[in-house]
Design an enzyme around this catalytic site. Structure first.
Site: not given
Ligand code: BG6
Ligand code: GLC
Ligand code: BG6
Ligand code: GLC
Length: 896
Positions: A531, A592, A646
């Site tokens: 995004r 993340s 994240d």
């Molecule tokens: C999103 C964040 O809303 O949630 C991301 O912007 C994050 O950075 C994500 O990694 C986590 O959610 P998922 O379920 O897609 O791993």
């Molecule tokens: C994984 C990543 C970590 C992140 C998490 C949630 O554990 O190692 O950095 O915060 O996923 O997305």
């Protein structure tokens, strides 16, 4: 003379066909299709009434739940004793059910003995009758050399169509407690008789037993029908429609007791004077209205009353009536069947036997009376059956239906035309349904034994499934353990580097204070999509513009250069779109994945997760990689001021709305948490925790199951991220798959067939778990989700799959709750507070989309950290906004 002969010949030709006058006389009994549809609809309404808690008390059709939930699947086995009481004979049987072996279907062997019931017991007390039953049982066991010391499982077919039991039937049925009381009666009688060890496993109605008997050979058999001395039908109803039984998963057989249809006047316009007379002379006037129009016990009487009335009116036997014809019971149902066979010979014999002198026309007429009475019976049964089949079809949302009806009873078995007439009408009224009728060959005792066998199989299967699922149960003691291990992990992580919980530095020293101003760019990589976002902070007002870009699989798994070039291209497109290509904006980068940060704007990727596999990135600084890609593109420039995890982005974004937000949590593909630590506690300038690593030192061994071990062994990072592997979306599906694999191998699921699909890692994504566990989803929908995944099973299989998903996701939520409790309690204690009120910013698909995760998480935190009031705040715009805020905080600090 010739003239006289001619005139008499002429008159004989003019004389009416005797069937015509019968047709006219019995006009009300000749039901047209529209009338049958009308009756069918009325019965459909009665069924609904009997199933609903509100109207049940007033319902004539009782719709008794039988607690029989599964039809046989061929894997049943064992030796059973069966009692069959209620038909024309009382029988005791030994039934051996052999297990299905390969393609040879399991067989059933039976030995039986009929015991007459002494006349005085017919009208005697129930206790004496049951004593006789249990003495006959003892005699049978002795005769067959069945050891009195060994426990014999027993099945009991209990159906009372006969007058002698009517009083009993009403005592049991009207209270809606068929089963319980009968079992008690029987057990007490067995105790009185003594010297027998018998385990009464099942009490079944003859309709249910018939369905089970036929269901053993034909799995489509989901309706049981008796047209014998009495009449009745049962069928498999959706459990969620049966108000009297708790639970809404799967199906249960309902004994309709349709004989009582019409007792509340629902059939008043179809009831004839003859029906009223039969009823008035019966032992139970006003009761069993439908049964009295249909079943073997009454058909002969109906014919007798019609013939008597016609004779009295001079329409038969020249008006002559014999004493025999006036006597109740002198025409039997067997007579009715016989009259329709063998031309008119049988009719003549039967009438002569009644001291009547029938003319050939009288014989034709009386035979026609029999036909109309028995035809009405088969028509009424067809109407009832059409209602049941329509209901099943509606329940399953189908246009057509392929189904088998198991049938038994003397009327159906011995009346020459009955089956054909019944089948024809049902098929005419339900042209879209493919209905197969199967005659139950060996009575209902086999079915009763099968009910017991199924009960025995299910009990043992249930126990094994429960044992497997109990491994995932966390009581308070275990949760306490998780909490204290997490606390120890946090403390250790703050002190030294080589710990399981990484406590990585985020270099974020302040949460936003609302004074942040200006335009910032946020880039967010780590979920399924990338995004790009423009965030404008203006006096507490934030404006956001964003665009979502998918990352093709070939880029996710290509080279690092390709991946970062793709990101640069997306950013370029976004800046074009916003008209900001020529401005060098400060940017925050949410990345993340685990990164070792040495400052706020640098971070080395430790290892890829969540499906990313781009080469040449691990061990590299991802911020530099992005900067280089931007440089290569040479179309725009960015000032990347912050690299953010994240969790941190989420915390910051929520803290902007609520200053009490000092914890950020992700429960999504990955699982992670960050919180604001007191600087004085940090010996190595670290603050964002990596709680996913808890357990890497084996401190969660007493929680980790054999299924978790399998998941870990087959992961890309065995021995690592043990806590994350119990709690995050990426692994929950895999744990579920391992449990299903084990249950299937042990023959407890999918009939023991381990398919290639089930052996495929990754088939269960988090979204499927969320869908399967949704409360609003009917079991059939669960089944169709499983089918989409390539897993084909029964409704019972779907129930187990749903339970497995529930156990695994519940444990995940509880573990996160216990971990969270450790964090908030630590913050409370560090601040020396009696009570702490704190907000946690949360994001991730598991938290947001799973139907129960968030609730269980909150409940667990409530129990495990009673001195903390924790408010969960779902992050609205993902962690991008947080990254922009961090960029703003960093920028303002630099400008100061
Ligand atoms: C999103 C964040 O809303 O949630 C991301 O912007 C994050 O950075 C994500 O990694 C986590 O959610 P998922 O379920 O897609 O791993
Ligand atoms: C994984 C990543 C970590 C992140 C998490 C949630 O554990 O190692 O950095 O915060 O996923 O997305
Ligand atoms: C038999 C069953 O086959 O059918 C009985 O074993 C049942 O339990 C009977 O009641 C119904 O038939 P009828 O005609 O004897 O009432
Ligand atoms: C009577 C009984 C019912 C039984 C039927 C057929 O209607 O009430 O339980 O199934 O007869 O035997």
């Amino acid at each position: 003379m010739l003239a006289v002969h001619l005139i008499s010949f002429f008159f004989s030709k003019l004389k009416e066909d005797p069937t015509k006058k019968v047709d006219r006389f019995l006009h009300a009994m000749r039901l047209q299709d529209e009338q049958l549809v009308d009756i069918s609809n009325r019965f459909l309404a009665e069924m609904k009434k009997g199933l609903s808690a509100e109207s049940l008390a007033a319902a004539a059709v009782k719709m008794l739940p039988t607690h029989v939930r599964s039809t046989p699947d061929g894997s049943e086995k064992g030796q059973f004793v069966a009692l069959d009481l209620g038909g024309s004979k009382f029988k005791v049987l030994r039934v051996k059910v052999r297990e299905d072996e390969g393609i040879n279907k399991g067989g059933v062997e039976m030995e039986e003995k009929t015991y007459p019931i002494p006349k005085e017991l017919h009208e005697g007390r129930a206790v004496e009758l049951f004593d006789h039953v249990s003495e006959s049982l003892k005699d049978f066991l002795l005769e067959k050399n069945m050891s009195p010391e060994k426990k014999h499982p027993l099945a009991f077919t209990f159906s009372f169509p006969c007058d002698m039991f009517i009083a009993l039937v009403y005592r049991f049925c009207s209270a809606g407690i068929v089963g319980k009381d009968v079992v008690q009666f029987l057990r007490q009688a067995i105790d009185r008789t003594g010297d027998m060890d018998v385990d009464v496993l099942a009490v079944v109605n003859d309709t249910v037993a018939t369905m089970m008997t036929c269901g053993f050979d034909d799995q489509c058999c989901e309706v049981g029908l008796i047209i014998g001395t009495g009449t009745n039908a049962c069928y498999m109803e959706e459990l969620r429609h049966i108000d009297m039984v708790q639970g809404d998963e799967g199906r249960m057989c309902v004994n309709t007791e349709w004989g009582a249809f019409g007792d509340d006047g629902a059939l008043h316009d179809f009831i004839t004077d003859f029906d009223r007379d039969v009823d008035a002379a019966s032992l139970n006037p006003g009761k069993q209205t439908f049964e009295k129009m249909v079943s073997g016990m009454y058909l002969g009487e109906l014919v007798r009353l019609v013939v008597l009335k016609m004779a009295k009116l001079g329409l038969l036997f020249d008006g002559h009536v014999s004493d025999a014809l006036r006597t109740k019971g002198k025409i039997t149902t067997a007579d009715v069947a016989a009259m329709e066979e063998n031309g008119l010979k049988n009719t003549k014999e039967i009438l002569t036997h009644l001291h009547l002198t029938p003319s050939p026309d009288d014989c034709v007429a009386v035979q026609h009376v029999s036909t109309i009475v028995s035809f009405r019976s088969s028509n009424l049964v067809a109407a009832g059956l059409v209602a049941i089949l329509t209901r099943i079809r509606q329940n399953r949302n189908l246009r057509g239906l392929r189904i088998t009806v198991g049938v038994d009873g003397t009327v159906y078995k011995t009346h020459p035309q009955y089956p054909k007439r019944l089948h024809k009408v049902v098929r005419r009224l339900l042209p879209d349904c493919h209905v197969r009728f199967v005659l139950s060959e060996c009575g209902s005792s086999k079915g009763a034994a099968l009910v017991a066998a199924v009960a025995q199989r299910l009990t043992s299967q249930r126990r094994k499934v429960d044992e497997a699922l109990s491994l995932f149960t966390l009581n308070e003691e275990k949760l306490q353990l998780v909490k204290s291990r997490m606390r120890e992990g946090l403390e250790a992580g703050l002190k030294s580097k080589g710990c399981t919980i990484k406590m990585l530095p985020s270099f974020v020293y302040h949460t936003p204070d609302g004074t942040e101003r200006g335009k910032y760019l946020a880039l967010d990589l780590g979920g399924t999509n990338f995004r790009a976002m423009l965030v404008r902070f203006k006096r507490q007002k934030t404006r956001l513009y964003h665009k979502i870009y998918t990352i093709p699989l070939e880029i996710m798994q290509g080279t690092g250069e390709e991946l970062f070039d793709h990101l640069a291209q997306c950013v370029c497109d976004f800046l074009d779109y916003m008209g900001l290509k020529n401005v060098r904006l400060p940017a925050g980068f949410t990345f993340s994945f685990p990164c070792q940060q040495s400052d706020i704007d640098t971070g080395t990727l430790v290892s890829w997760t969540k499906g990313f596999k781009a080469t040449d990135c691990e061990g590299e600084d991802v911020v530099s990689m992005l900067r280089e890609a931007i440089k290569r593109r040479n179309e725009f420039d960015l000032d990347i001021v912050a690299l953010v995890n994240d969790t941190v982005g989420t915390m910051m974004s929520c803290a902007y709305e609520d200053p009490k937000c000092e914890v950020g949590m992700i429960a999504g593909t990955g699982s992670n948490l960050c919180y604001m630590e007191e600087l004085r506690n940090i010996e190595k300038l670290e603050q964002s925790n990596k709680w996913g690593g808890l357990g890497n030192d084996r401190c969660l061994e007493d929680i980790i199951t054999l299924y978790d071990v399998e998941v870990d062994i087959h992961s890309v990072n065995p021995g690592k991220q043990r806590f994350e592997k119990l709690t995050s979306g990426m692994y929950l599906g895999e744990i579920v798959r391992q449990v299903l694999l084990d249950l299937t191998r042990r023959g407890l699921l999918f009939k023991g067939h381990v398919t290639e699909t089930l052996k495929t890692p990754g088939i269960f994504e988090t979204k499927y778990l969320s869908q399967i566990e949704s409360d609003h989803l009917a079991l059939l929908q669960v089944r169709s989700i499983l089918q989409q995944l390539g897993l084909h099973g029964t409704c019972d299989d779907s129930i187990i799959v749903k339970e497995v998903c529930g156990a695994v996701s519940r444990r995940a939520a509880q573990m996160c709750g216990a971990g969270m409790a450790a964090v908030v309690d630590k913050i409370r204690e560090d601040r020396g507070l009696e009570r702490l009120s704190i907000t946690v910013g949360v994001d991730g698909a598991l938290y947001k989309l799973h139907p129960h995760f968030s609730q269980v998480l909150k409940e667990t935190v409530g129990v495990m950290a009673p001195q903390c009031d924790v408010t969960f705040m779902p992050s609205e715009e993902g962690s991008g906004k947080g990254a922009a805020l961090i960029a703003a905080v960093v920028r303002q600090k630099h400008q100061m």
